[in-house]
Design an enzyme around this catalytic site. Sequence first.
Site, short mmCIF file in Angstrom:
data_model
loop_
_atom_site.label_atom_id
_atom_site.label_comp_id
_atom_site.label_asym_id
_atom_site.label_seq_id
_atom_site.Cartn_x
_atom_site.Cartn_y
_atom_site.Cartn_z
N TYR A 1 0.66 -1.96 -0.09
CA TYR A 1 0.24 0.13 -0.10
C TYR A 1 1.15 1.33 0.08
O TYR A 1 0.56 2.21 -0.94
CB TYR A 1 -0.58 0.41 1.22
CG TYR A 1 -2.26 1.31 0.65
CD1 TYR A 1 -3.36 0.59 0.35
CD2 TYR A 1 -1.71 2.46 1.60
CE1 TYR A 1 -4.19 2.02 0.46
CE2 TYR A 1 -2.33 2.99 1.06
CZ TYR A 1 -4.06 3.16 0.75
OH TYR A 1 -4.83 4.40 0.67
N THR B 1 -10.01 19.34 -24.26
CA THR B 1 -11.16 18.75 -23.82
C THR B 1 -11.02 18.85 -21.99
O THR B 1 -11.59 19.72 -21.12
CB THR B 1 -12.11 17.75 -24.40
OG1 THR B 1 -11.31 16.97 -24.03
CG2 THR B 1 -12.40 18.34 -25.60
N ASP C 1 1.54 20.29 -20.41
CA ASP C 1 0.86 19.11 -20.57
C ASP C 1 1.75 19.06 -20.92
O ASP C 1 2.05 18.84 -22.15
CB ASP C 1 -0.43 19.41 -21.11
CG ASP C 1 -0.85 18.29 -21.39
OD1 ASP C 1 -0.27 17.30 -21.66
OD2 ASP C 1 -2.40 18.72 -21.40
N ARG D 1 -13.38 15.72 -33.42
CA ARG D 1 -12.79 16.96 -33.01
C ARG D 1 -13.17 18.35 -33.57
O ARG D 1 -12.23 18.99 -34.27
CB ARG D 1 -10.91 17.02 -32.94
CG ARG D 1 -10.47 15.66 -32.39
CD ARG D 1 -10.29 15.64 -30.91
NE ARG D 1 -11.34 15.44 -30.29
CZ ARG D 1 -11.09 14.90 -28.37
NH1 ARG D 1 -10.65 15.25 -27.79
NH2 ARG D 1 -12.69 15.09 -28.31
N PHE E 1 -19.27 15.20 -26.10
CA PHE E 1 -18.56 14.31 -27.40
C PHE E 1 -18.58 12.99 -27.12
O PHE E 1 -18.91 12.08 -27.76
CB PHE E 1 -17.48 14.59 -28.15
CG PHE E 1 -16.26 14.55 -26.72
CD1 PHE E 1 -16.05 15.61 -26.24
CD2 PHE E 1 -16.19 13.98 -26.82
CE1 PHE E 1 -15.84 15.78 -25.13
CE2 PHE E 1 -14.71 14.00 -25.41
CZ PHE E 1 -14.42 14.49 -25.19
#
Length: 470
Positions: A85, A138, A228, A395, A462
């Site tokens: 864990y 998105t 990103d 898209r 979408f």
Amino acid sequence: MSHPNPQTMGQQFGRRSWAEPWKIKMVEPLRMISRDERARALAEAGYNTFLLRSDDVYIDLLTDSGTSAMSDRQWAGMLLGDEAYAGSRNFYHLEEALQHYYGYRFVVPTHQGRGAEHLISQAVIKRGQWVPGNMYFTTTRLHQELAGGIFTDVIIDEAHDSTSMHPFKGNIDLGKLEAVIKREGPEKIAYVSLAGTVNMAGGQPVSMANVRELRALCDRYGVRLFLDATRMVENAFFIQEREAGYANTPIAAIVKEFCGYTDGAWMSAKKDNLVNIGGWLAVNDEQLFEELRNLVVVYEGLHTYGGLAGRDLEAMAIGIAESMSDDHVRARIGQVRYLGELLSDWEIPIVQPIGGHAIFLDARRFYPHIPQVQFPAQTLAAELYLDAGIRSMERGIASAGRDPATGDHYYPKLELTRLTIPRRVYTQAHMDVVAEAVKAVYDAREQTHGLRMVYEPKYLRFFQARFERI
Ligand code: P70
């Protein structure tokens, strides 16, 4: 039968042929159903390719997300999963790989990209703050908006033009960004949201010069810059290919330099990092890290597993190293380019230059007679499936959603259908079959009618929207 002028595909393109830097050890059989069965499946799916069963798909180009083939080494790594864990050894391996290749100091694993987007948005955005970015994605924009941020697009204008041959169409327009900072004041800017190879622009890269200047601008105003990194490795390939001074710099060194100009990154490891599930968040600021490490236990799991099994962390650590190989990236983008060059030689309208992870068919030019409110890109995705069992993704206007302020659709300039190539999965023969299907659908374009939306969910419509033929 003898052929008058036999040529390999490489020769036809005027180059020596290249081949993938791997061979196939395990295969997954494909199934092709009849046209009648596809027509039925498509109607049942409400003309939305997200709602098809994968068993009814022949060649699946819906996404490059989580669809890569893992290597024998990654599969071997899965057996070394330490399913403790807390403090799994695989976490430390992942942390080392991330620090080594991306260069960030602190790491938080998450179950996938949007888990990381959620955490960073909640930790950094204050209600009413602005988040300027190089075109939206998105899930990224949704998490920024759910945290109370206001997204604003500051990508260069060329990015919205599917015919512009600008080599770095993902670049941020520094003038647009500075205008937002001056108008709102630096304290009203949560951070600058920069993405490598901008997905919605057609997989278009950001230059090293742009991120360097961006860093300087952000420093001048005391604004943070987050990346990103989902397809940053692929972005590095374009820098190596197109930017002066980088032709002999390895992909790994380019990635590290680029990331070095940013304060941290979120990642959908399901793309560049060659895993079927996984993500991460990495930052340099220790105080922010402490906050993120605390938040992750609320939404994902303890900070040493973040919603993943130990074996997933191990596959990701190995995948990161494999993804940085120059041979791998060249073959991956080479395959995308092979398909794109065939289509553009046949004068089928696609986004140029050809991007990193996909071919984007320009549905506006493909179906000039179908107005945007009748979902031309969605229509094209439906037709491709019907013709050959090929699954692609809309898209365009369906993906763009609605403006929360006015309730009307957003009307994006780009109305695209994405043929996304999974990494290390399909062969050149599959690409030929895809190209011929696109050609067949193009040849029948004038007889094709648009769609009307008959069901629209509230979030990320979408994925689950349903349509009917007009
Ligand atoms: C795609 C996938 C995911 C993605 C991305 C960038 C640049 C973050 C994420 C989120 C999957 C997808 C997601 C939403 C709509 C359609 C498809 N892109 N940033 O196919 O990562 O999926 O792991 O949560 O491209 O492009 P994750």
